[in-house]
Scaffold this motif. Structure first.
Motif, PDB file in Angstrom:
ATOM      1  N   PHE A 249     -25.255   0.775  19.528  1.00 58.89           N
ATOM      2  CA  PHE A 249     -24.418   2.026  19.299  1.00 58.89           C
ATOM      3  C   PHE A 249     -23.531   1.215  18.780  1.00 58.89           C
ATOM      4  N   VAL A 250     -22.752   2.464  18.620  1.00 61.84           N
ATOM      5  CA  VAL A 250     -21.425   2.595  17.510  1.00 61.84           C
ATOM      6  C   VAL A 250     -19.971   2.654  18.397  1.00 61.84           C
ATOM      7  N   LEU A 251     -18.957   1.925  18.286  1.00 58.53           N
ATOM      8  CA  LEU A 251     -17.464   2.561  19.067  1.00 58.53           C
ATOM      9  C   LEU A 251     -16.182   2.497  18.308  1.00 58.53           C
ATOM     10  N   PRO A 252     -15.385   3.324  18.716  1.00 57.27           N
ATOM     11  CA  PRO A 252     -14.347   3.642  17.411  1.00 57.27           C
ATOM     12  C   PRO A 252     -13.346   1.538  18.180  1.00 57.27           C
ATOM     13  N   THR A 253     -12.792   0.860  16.375  1.00 54.18           N
ATOM     14  CA  THR A 253     -12.114  -0.076  17.034  1.00 54.18           C
ATOM     15  C   THR A 253     -11.324  -0.415  17.849  1.00 54.18           C
ATOM     16  N   ASP A 254     -10.604   1.170  18.915  1.00 57.45           N
ATOM     17  CA  ASP A 254      -9.848   0.229  19.724  1.00 57.45           C
ATOM     18  C   ASP A 254     -10.706  -0.152  20.981  1.00 57.45           C
ATOM     19  N   TYR A 255     -12.022   0.038  21.065  1.00 55.55           N
ATOM     20  CA  TYR A 255     -12.749  -0.357  22.245  1.00 55.55           C
ATOM     21  C   TYR A 255     -12.511  -1.839  22.198  1.00 55.55           C
ATOM     22  N   LEU A 256     -12.401  -2.508  20.988  1.00 61.59           N
ATOM     23  CA  LEU A 256     -12.279  -4.021  20.879  1.00 61.59           C
ATOM     24  C   LEU A 256     -11.616  -4.698  21.950  1.00 61.59           C
ATOM     25  N   SER A 257     -11.286  -4.510  22.683  1.00 58.09           N
ATOM     26  CA  SER A 257     -10.498  -5.359  23.549  1.00 58.09           C
ATOM     27  C   SER A 257     -10.495  -4.922  25.219  1.00 58.09           C
ATOM     28  N   ARG A 258     -11.871  -3.501  25.202  1.00 56.16           N
ATOM     29  CA  ARG A 258     -12.570  -3.059  25.916  1.00 56.16           C
ATOM     30  C   ARG A 258     -13.932  -3.388  26.400  1.00 56.16           C
ATOM     31  N   ILE A 259     -14.148  -4.393  25.746  1.00 61.66           N
ATOM     32  CA  ILE A 259     -16.113  -4.333  25.809  1.00 61.66           C
ATOM     33  C   ILE A 259     -15.830  -6.169  25.085  1.00 61.66           C
ATOM     34  N   SER A 260     -16.590  -6.992  25.348  1.00 63.11           N
ATOM     35  CA  SER A 260     -17.198  -7.926  24.918  1.00 63.11           C
ATOM     36  C   SER A 260     -18.315  -8.855  25.902  1.00 63.11           C
ATOM     37  N   PRO A 261     -18.929  -9.491  24.621  1.00 62.48           N
ATOM     38  CA  PRO A 261     -20.228 -10.003  25.406  1.00 62.48           C
ATOM     39  C   PRO A 261     -20.395 -10.557  26.865  1.00 62.48           C
ATOM     40  N   ASN A 262     -21.568 -10.437  27.240  1.00 62.01           N
ATOM     41  CA  ASN A 262     -22.233 -10.513  28.431  1.00 62.01           C
ATOM     42  C   ASN A 262     -21.574  -9.599  29.122  1.00 62.01           C
ATOM     43  N   GLN A 263     -20.924  -8.243  29.355  1.00 61.34           N
ATOM     44  CA  GLN A 263     -20.949  -7.567  29.970  1.00 61.34           C
ATOM     45  C   GLN A 263     -21.735  -6.563  30.714  1.00 61.34           C
ATOM     46  N   GLU A 264     -22.077  -6.173  31.244  1.00 63.61           N
ATOM     47  CA  GLU A 264     -22.366  -5.460  31.984  1.00 63.61           C
ATOM     48  C   GLU A 264     -22.508  -3.873  31.437  1.00 63.61           C
ATOM     49  N   LEU A 265     -23.514  -2.960  30.546  1.00 65.51           N
ATOM     50  CA  LEU A 265     -22.723  -1.190  30.950  1.00 65.51           C
ATOM     51  C   LEU A 265     -23.705  -0.623  31.328  1.00 65.51           C
ATOM     52  N   GLU A 266     -23.481   0.818  31.712  1.00 65.40           N
ATOM     53  CA  GLU A 266     -24.656   2.055  32.476  1.00 65.40           C
ATOM     54  C   GLU A 266     -24.896   2.931  30.930  1.00 65.40           C
ATOM     55  N   PHE A 267     -26.537   3.192  30.855  1.00 67.24           N
ATOM     56  CA  PHE A 267     -26.583   3.785  29.799  1.00 67.24           C
ATOM     57  C   PHE A 267     -27.655   5.049  30.858  1.00 67.24           C
ATOM     58  N   LYS A 268     -27.143   6.101  30.305  1.00 69.70           N
ATOM     59  CA  LYS A 268     -28.060   7.241  30.475  1.00 69.70           C
ATOM     60  C   LYS A 268     -29.219   7.769  30.394  1.00 69.70           C
ATOM     61  N   SER A 269     -30.481   7.975  30.188  1.00 65.66           N
ATOM     62  CA  SER A 269     -31.658   8.897  29.490  1.00 65.66           C
ATOM     63  C   SER A 269     -31.637   9.844  28.694  1.00 65.66           C
ATOM     64  N   LEU A 270     -31.246  11.087  28.000  1.00 60.54           N
ATOM     65  CA  LEU A 270     -31.146  11.980  27.990  1.00 60.54           C
ATOM     66  C   LEU A 270     -31.496  12.897  28.583  1.00 60.54           C
ATOM     67  N   GLN A 271     -33.278  12.089  27.912  1.00 59.89           N
ATOM     68  CA  GLN A 271     -34.594  13.017  29.048  1.00 59.89           C
ATOM     69  C   GLN A 271     -34.813  13.327  30.469  1.00 59.89           C
ATOM     70  N   THR A 272     -34.243  12.140  31.520  1.00 55.83           N
ATOM     71  CA  THR A 272     -34.594  12.448  32.153  1.00 55.83           C
ATOM     72  C   THR A 272     -33.339  12.340  33.127  1.00 55.83           C
ATOM     73  N   GLY A 273     -32.149  11.432  32.860  1.00 55.69           N
ATOM     74  CA  GLY A 273     -31.148  11.759  33.123  1.00 55.69           C
ATOM     75  C   GLY A 273     -30.556  10.293  33.894  1.00 55.69           C
ATOM     76  N   ASN A 274     -31.673   9.872  34.145  1.00 53.26           N
ATOM     77  CA  ASN A 274     -31.716   8.233  35.360  1.00 53.26           C
ATOM     78  C   ASN A 274     -30.875   7.844  34.324  1.00 53.26           C
ATOM     79  N   ARG A 275     -30.905   6.696  35.268  1.00 56.15           N
ATOM     80  CA  ARG A 275     -28.808   5.423  34.566  1.00 56.15           C
ATOM     81  C   ARG A 275     -29.456   3.863  34.897  1.00 56.15           C
TER      82      ARG A 275
END
Length: 404
Positions: A249-275
Motif C-alpha cells: 500500500f502507499v501512504l502520504p509522506t507525513d505518515y513516515l514518522s507514524r509507521i516503522s519496520p516490524n510494526q503490526e497493522l490491521e487490514f480489513k477485507s472489502l468483501q467480508t469485513g473480516n479483520r
C-alpha cells in the motif's frame, strides 16, 4: 322657563342616570358569573391525572432504587475527559511473496507431449508438470552412450596392457598409453552424465524432458498446451506458496514518522469485513516523485482461505493522537423527542432520579465505544452508561399514559 319646569327637568335627568348605572352594574354581574368555574369544573381541574400532567410538563423524571437498577441492568458512569480515537483507511493489495515463488521454464527447446497439472492445482516438490520431446536431448544422450562404449573398450585395453606389462611382455610405454586413454574415457563419460544431470534428465529418457516443480505450492500461472513448440528459457509455469502473502500500500509522506519496520497493522477485507494482521517489512527510502507517497510492504500474519493474491483490502491506521475531549459511552445516547439525550443521575433519598439531558455530540470513535460531547454535560456528572434504553422506554410509556 319657569322655576317648576326646571325642577321637573332635573328630576328626569337624575332618574335616567340612575337607570343607566343600574343597567351597567347588572350586565357586569352577569358577565362575572358566567366566567366563574363551576364546582364540577373545579373537581376536574384538580384530578390526579391532570396534576400528573402538570408535574410532567414541569420536568421529565424517573426514579429507581439501587436494587431496581441492579435488576434492570442500569449502570452509572461519570462524564470525564478522554480520547475519541479514529481510524484512517487506505487501499491496499495482497501480493504474492516473491521470496516464496518459483518460475518454471524449459532448459531446452522442444515440443510439448503432455501437461500433467491444471491451473490452481496444489503440487508437491518434484512433481511432474509437463513432458517435452527435445531433439537436442537425443543428441546429448547419444553422445553419452558413445562415451560409455568407448570407456568399455579403453578399460579392456588398459586391463590387457597392465597384464602384459606385469609379465614383462609389453613395454611400459604401451601400458602408460592404455592407462591414459582409459582415464580420458572416464572423464568423457562423467562430463556427459553431468551435463544431462544439470538439466534434470538421465541417459535413458529417449529424448523426453520432464519439467518438475522446484517447490511445493499452487500453480498460479500456466502457459503451455499439448503440441506446441516451446523455446529455451520460456516461462511455462508459476508456482506460489500462498501460506505467506505480502500486503502492499502507499501512504502520504507525513505518515513516515507514524509507521516503522516490524510494526503490526490491521487490514480489513472489502468483501467480508473480516479483520486480519500484518507486520511492516519495508518502506521505500524515497517518496514517489509524482504522487509524493511512500510504498510500504507488510507480511500478512493471519491465515485464512479468503486471503488470496490480488485481493483488495483496506489498511487501517490510527490518526495522530488528538487532544482529550469530554466523552461518554456511545451506549448512553438515546433519542428523546428527536434529540440526542443522556440520562443524568442524581441521588434523591433512597432512590436515584434520572432526567434526560439534551446534548450536542461530536466525533465518534471508530470502535463505536465513545462519543464526544460538545455541549450539555459537565465533567464529573453521573449518567446512565448502560440500560439507558430501558429508561427511554419507561419515559415514553409514561408519556403515552398521560396522553390517555
Amino acid at each position: 322657563m319657569t322655576q317648576p319646569t326646571q325642577q321637573r327637568t332635573q328630576i328626569s335627568q337624575s332618574i335616567m342616570i340612575g337607570g343607566v348605572v343600574t343597567l351597567v352594574a347588572l350586565i357586569a354581574a352577569i358577565l362575572l358569573w358566567s366566567n366563574k368555574p363551576t364546582e364540577q369544573q373545579k373537581d376536574i381541574a384538580s384530578t390526579p391525572e391532570t396534576q400528573a400532567k402538570d408535574d410532567h410538563d414541569e420536568g421529565k423524571e424517573l426514579a429507581l432504587t439501587s436494587k431496581q437498577m441492579a435488576e434492570q441492568g442500569v449502570k452509572l458512569a461519570v462524564v470525564a475527559m478522554g480520547n475519541v480515537q479514529q481510524i484512517e483507511s487506505y487501499p491496499a493489495k495482497l501480493m504474492v511473496n516473491t521470496d516464496r515463488q518459483a518460475h518454471v521454464s524449459s532448459s531446452f527447446s522442444g515440443r510439448v507431449e503432455a501437461v500433467h497439472v491444471n491451473l490452481g492445482q496444489t503440487v508437491k516438490k518434484g512433481q511432474a508438470l509437463a513432458t517435452l520431446r527435445v531433439p537436442d536431448l537425443v543428441d546429448q544422450q547419444a553422445n553419452l552412450r558413445i562415451a560409455e562404449a568407448n570407456l568399455t573398450l579403453t578399460q579392456q585395453d588398459y586391463q590387457r596392457e597392465q597384464s602384459l606389462w606385469s609379465q614383462g611382455i609389453s613395454a611400459k610405454q604401451d601400458y602408460q598409453r592404455a592407462y591414459n586413454a582409459y582415464q580420458q574415457a572416464q572423464v568423457q563419460v562423467q562430463a556427459a552424465r553431468s551435463r544431462l544431470a544439470a538439466f534434470g534428465v538421465g541417459g535413458n529418457s529417449h529424448g523426453q524432458y520432464v519439467l518438475t516443480a522446484p517447490i511445493a505450492g499452487v500453480v498460479s500461472s500456466k502457459d503451455i498446451v499439448i503440441g506446441e513448440n516451446v523455446q529455451l528459457a520460456s516461462q511455462l509455469f508459476v508456482i506460489d506458496q500462498l501460506d505467506q502473502l505480502w500486503l502492499e500500500f502507499v501512504l502520504p509522506t507525513d505518515y513516515l514518522s507514524r509507521i516503522s519496520p516490524n510494526q503490526e497493522l490491521e487490514f480489513k477485507s472489502l468483501q467480508t469485513g473480516n479483520r486480519f494482521k500484518a507486520r511492516v517489512q519495508t518502506l521505500n527510502a524515497q517518496a514517489d516523485e509524482q504522487t509524493g507517497r511512500l510504498l510500504v510492504r507488510a507480511q500478512v500474519l493471519s491465515q485464512a482461505a479468503e486471503l488470496r493474491p490480488n485481493l483488495m483490502v483496506n489498511i487501517e491506521l490510527q490518526q495522530t493522537q488528538q487532544s482529550q475531549v469530554i466523552r461518554v459511552l456511545k451506549s448512553a445516547v438515546q433519542q428523546v423527542e428527536g434529540q440526542d439525550s443522556i440520562f443524568i443521575a442524581q441521588p434523591h433519598g433512597d432512590k436515584i432520579e434520572f432526567m434526560p439531558q439534551t446534548v450536542s455530540l461530536g466525533a465518534l470513535s471508530t470502535d463505536g465505544q465513545w462519543v464526544e460531547v460538545k455541549q450539555g454535560l459537565k465533567i464529573g456528572q453521573s449518567y446512565v452508561g448502560e440500560g439507558s434504553f430501558l429508561l427511554k422506554s419507561e419515559l415514553e410509556k409514561g408519556e403515552a399514559d398521560h396522553g390517555h
